[in-house]
Each structure stands twice: as structure tokens, then as C-alpha cells.
Design a protein around this motif. Sequence first.
Motif, PDB file in Angstrom:
ATOM      1  N   SER A   1      52.480  34.500  42.097  1.00 20.74           N
ATOM      2  CA  SER A   1      53.110  35.770  41.753  1.00 20.74           C
ATOM      3  C   SER A   1      53.340  35.773  40.247  1.00 20.74           C
ATOM      4  N   GLY A   2      53.300  36.947  39.664  1.00 24.21           N
ATOM      5  CA  GLY A   2      53.487  37.014  38.224  1.00 24.21           C
ATOM      6  C   GLY A   2      53.233  38.401  37.691  1.00 24.21           C
ATOM      7  N   PHE A   3      52.847  38.461  36.418  1.00 26.63           N
ATOM      8  CA  PHE A   3      52.714  39.746  35.736  1.00 26.63           C
ATOM      9  C   PHE A   3      51.615  39.658  34.675  1.00 26.63           C
ATOM     10  N   HIS A   4      50.955  40.782  34.435  1.00 20.70           N
ATOM     11  CA  HIS A   4      50.131  40.927  33.239  1.00 20.70           C
ATOM     12  C   HIS A   4      50.094  42.389  32.860  1.00 20.70           C
ATOM     13  N   ALA A   5      49.617  42.662  31.646  1.00 16.97           N
ATOM     14  CA  ALA A   5      49.562  44.030  31.118  1.00 16.97           C
ATOM     15  C   ALA A   5      48.129  44.294  30.673  1.00 16.97           C
ATOM     16  N   PRO A   6      47.244  44.659  31.598  1.00 18.48           N
ATOM     17  CA  PRO A   6      45.836  44.841  31.230  1.00 18.48           C
ATOM     18  C   PRO A   6      45.595  45.967  30.234  1.00 18.48           C
TER      19      PRO A   6
ATOM     20  N   ASP B   1      51.662  39.833  43.333  1.00 22.15           N
ATOM     21  CA  ASP B   1      52.468  39.296  44.432  1.00 22.15           C
ATOM     22  C   ASP B   1      51.584  38.439  45.326  1.00 22.15           C
ATOM     23  N   GLU B   2      51.698  37.123  45.179  1.00 18.42           N
ATOM     24  CA  GLU B   2      50.896  36.165  45.935  1.00 18.42           C
ATOM     25  C   GLU B   2      49.403  36.501  45.870  1.00 18.42           C
ATOM     26  N   VAL B   3      48.975  36.837  44.661  1.00 16.35           N
ATOM     27  CA  VAL B   3      47.569  37.137  44.447  1.00 16.35           C
ATOM     28  C   VAL B   3      46.774  35.831  44.460  1.00 16.35           C
ATOM     29  N   LEU B   4      45.545  35.893  44.940  1.00 19.86           N
ATOM     30  CA  LEU B   4      44.640  34.748  44.897  1.00 19.86           C
ATOM     31  C   LEU B   4      43.698  34.938  43.712  1.00 19.86           C
TER      32      LEU B   4
ATOM     33  N   PRO C   1      47.086  40.795  48.473  1.00 18.92           N
ATOM     34  CA  PRO C   1      47.460  40.858  49.881  1.00 18.92           C
ATOM     35  C   PRO C   1      47.041  42.145  50.586  1.00 18.92           C
ATOM     36  N   SER C   2      46.881  43.220  49.821  1.00 17.25           N
ATOM     37  CA  SER C   2      46.456  44.492  50.428  1.00 17.25           C
ATOM     38  C   SER C   2      44.965  44.528  50.731  1.00 17.25           C
ATOM     39  N   ASP C   3      44.189  43.565  50.220  1.00 15.35           N
ATOM     40  CA  ASP C   3      42.752  43.533  50.499  1.00 15.35           C
ATOM     41  C   ASP C   3      42.521  43.154  51.959  1.00 15.35           C
TER      42      ASP C   3
END
Length: 455
Positions: free
Chosen positions: A11-16, A25-28, A43-45
Motif C-alpha cells: 500500500s502506498g502513494f504516488h503522483a503520476p 491499496d495492496e497493489v501487486l 484489487p479491483s482487477d
Amino acid sequence: MDLRNKTLCASGFHAPERGKIEILDEVLIDIGADGTIAAMHRPSDPNYRTIREAREESGELVTLPVGSYLLPGFVDLHVHAPQYPQLGSALDVPLEVWLQKYTFPLEARYRDLAFAKRSYGLLVDDMLANGTTTALYFATVHQDATRSLADICLEKGQRALIGKVAMDNADECPDYYRDATPDDAIEGTRALIDYINTHPENGEKRVLPVITPRFVPSCTDATLEGLGALARECGCHVQTHCSESDWAHGYVLSRYGVTDTEALDRFGLLGRRTVLAHANFLTDHDMDKVREREAAVAHCPLSNVYFANAVFPLKAALDKGVHVGLGTDISGGPSASMLENCRGAILMSRALESGVDPNRDADARASYGPAQIDFRDAFYIATAGGGVALDLPIGQFTPGYLFDAIVIDTKAPKGSVRLFDEFDSGEQILQKIINTASKPNIATAWVGGTNLRLP
């Protein structure tokens, strides 16, 4: 743990892009053998659970602990590497005095290679410990010492862009510390470019050479012309100071009758891979020229307070579409922390908008116009904005970009972030990180998927 050929669950953040904070959020994140991001799975994928279970079964999955947040590594666009020994001191005089009284004597010491290696080793360790995975470095005029900085960055794993400083103007540079001739400045730069580009440990081009005229006052016309020609020849990055202070800005106007921006453009030093440090006194025409050339500004909010006598109009530049990143300006800035410089950028923007004269009422005090930024813009220029400025695929978590990242451990015993489950979620967590995190909260760093050993 190294993450090449692995998948990180985080989990974390970025500003593309500016103004857009993406909450992860629990991205792979799949990281390839070359250190680039191969794929992102949210997770929505529809196939997220299947992919996660497969990575767990194969042993490829690495999961961050609860309370740890993934951020892009910080990109520091302006560092005077040799000035590190005087960080936090020598801040009591104007720029033109500071150079002659403190800084040139210190930089001249880098003729001593043992001193250079010791100082540069401490600097790179401390930069990494502060979460700076990429740094744009000014070095000195010394060939051996500057090469040692490249060696140290390669050894410790930091992504770096390094320039031998060019400075040959006898009117502004002391006899004991300058390039003897324009040929020395130009050919010394060429020699460093060759050294870095052919370095046996630099196959991934983690370290890049930079053409580095210190600033217009330090260089003769012949040196500026020669470095402009070299930039056209090699396509290297260029870094220099631009309209930093009243003195520096006025010097160029007096010498050429035009601003720094216009002078640099005439010498062929203003292009897509040019980074202009400070740029506090840009005219509207200058800002248009910087945008037209797709050059970038290294905004240095803390050092500007000490040496510029002005506040760079960050919001105006971003609104205009100018590429802007953040710089500590060690040692004109008294902190090596990009987090502290994020806070400085926010504070300076508020002072610029509101004014600072308590003897005027609020309307009269606020004479500049809209200038405030918030933590979102500060985070952007410290990460993705720096990547854009350097024309490098860093600063965000996007397929095809290099996996340069840090972990903020909000539960670190000696850290300074305090989260409350009932109050803090989403962007609020990032805001607290930007405003309150400190070195003990920076737990892990990767450059190109390779785990770095933090001191």
C-alpha cells in the motif's frame, strides 16, 4: 530484499501527474529482471486474486508489513556534493561573499582524493538514508575527485547524475580554484563524460554525466560556447544556476544586457535535458522560453530563503506548464532531507501569497496573487516532477518505469509519524508523512529493484 523478478504487495502513494494522488491499496507490482515495473495489479482487477495466489505459491511475492507505505524514491535536482562538510553552517553572508569566504576554499580541498572519498561516501550514505534515490550532483573542478563520486554512487547503488564543475573566469573565480583555460574546462568535462559512459560497473547507466557550467559569472564566453557545442554533440544533461540572487541576476544583465535564461539559450545550453537551479528572477518571457525549450527548474525553497532575496513562483510555473522538480541545494540549503524541503516549498508558497509585512492590512499584504501549493504539489515535484525534469522514467509506479522506491514505516520506534485509525486514511496519511516523517521512518530503499543498504 532485491525485487527483480519478484512481485511486491504494497500500500502506498504516488503522483503520476500534478494534482493527482493515486492511493495504492495492496497493489501487486511486478518487477522485471532489468529493474523496471512490468505490470501493476489492483484489487479491483478481475484476475487479482488468482495472480496473488500464484505469486505466493511460487515464492515470488514480497509483502510490506502493516503500517508501512510505499512511495517513489525522492529525486533531488540540486546538490553541491563537495559542500556537504559545511551543511548547516556558513549561512551568515550573501551569495557573492559566501562563495569566496567559505565555499571556494572548501571545494578546493577536493584536490586531496582521500578527503574527497571520505566526504562523498558520507554524503551518499546520508542521502540514501533520507530517501533520495536519485541526485543531480555538482562536483568540483577536480577530475579524480569527481570520478570518485561516480564510483561511490555506483558502489552504493544511488542513481546519480554528476558534473565536473566548469569555472574559468579569473574575474570571479580565485587563482587557487578554477579551470586554467577554456580548454581545461571543456576537455575536462569531455573526459568525465567518457569516464562515466565507459565505466565497467555502469552497464545499466545508473550514473549519467552532466555538463556543468557553474553559472554564467564563473565562466568565460569561450567556455560557455564550448560547453554548448559539447551538449549538442553528446546529448548529455546540462545543469547550471539561473538568476539565483539579485547579485547573480544583475551580473548577467550587466555583462550581456539580457537575463540568464536568454544568455544560456544563446550559448546552446537551454534544452530538454537542462536543469536550472533556483530561477527566482525569471521574467514572463524567461518562463515562456524555459517552457518552449522543455528545460526544467530545480526549486530550492530553503536555500532561496538564505541567498535569493526572493521566492520562486512555483505555482505560476507549474500552472504555465514548466517542468519543475525539488532540490535541497546542499549546502546553501541547510538540510539534506527532501521531506523538509517539501515542507519548505509549502511554507514559502504561502508566504508569497499572503505577504509578510505585519504593518499592512491583509489585502495590501497579499500583493502577489494566488501562489499557494499544498502537500500534493510538494510530493509531485519531489518525485514524478523530478523524473520529468530529468527526462528519466522514475518517480512514479507505472509499467515501463524503473522501480526506484522507499518504504515509510509509520510504526518505527524512533520515527515521528503518528497515525490514528479513527482519523487517518487515504490522502490524510500521505499528508502526515510529508509533514511529519523523518529519517527513522525511512525503512527501505530500492533503485531499479535492487535493495540498498541504508546506514
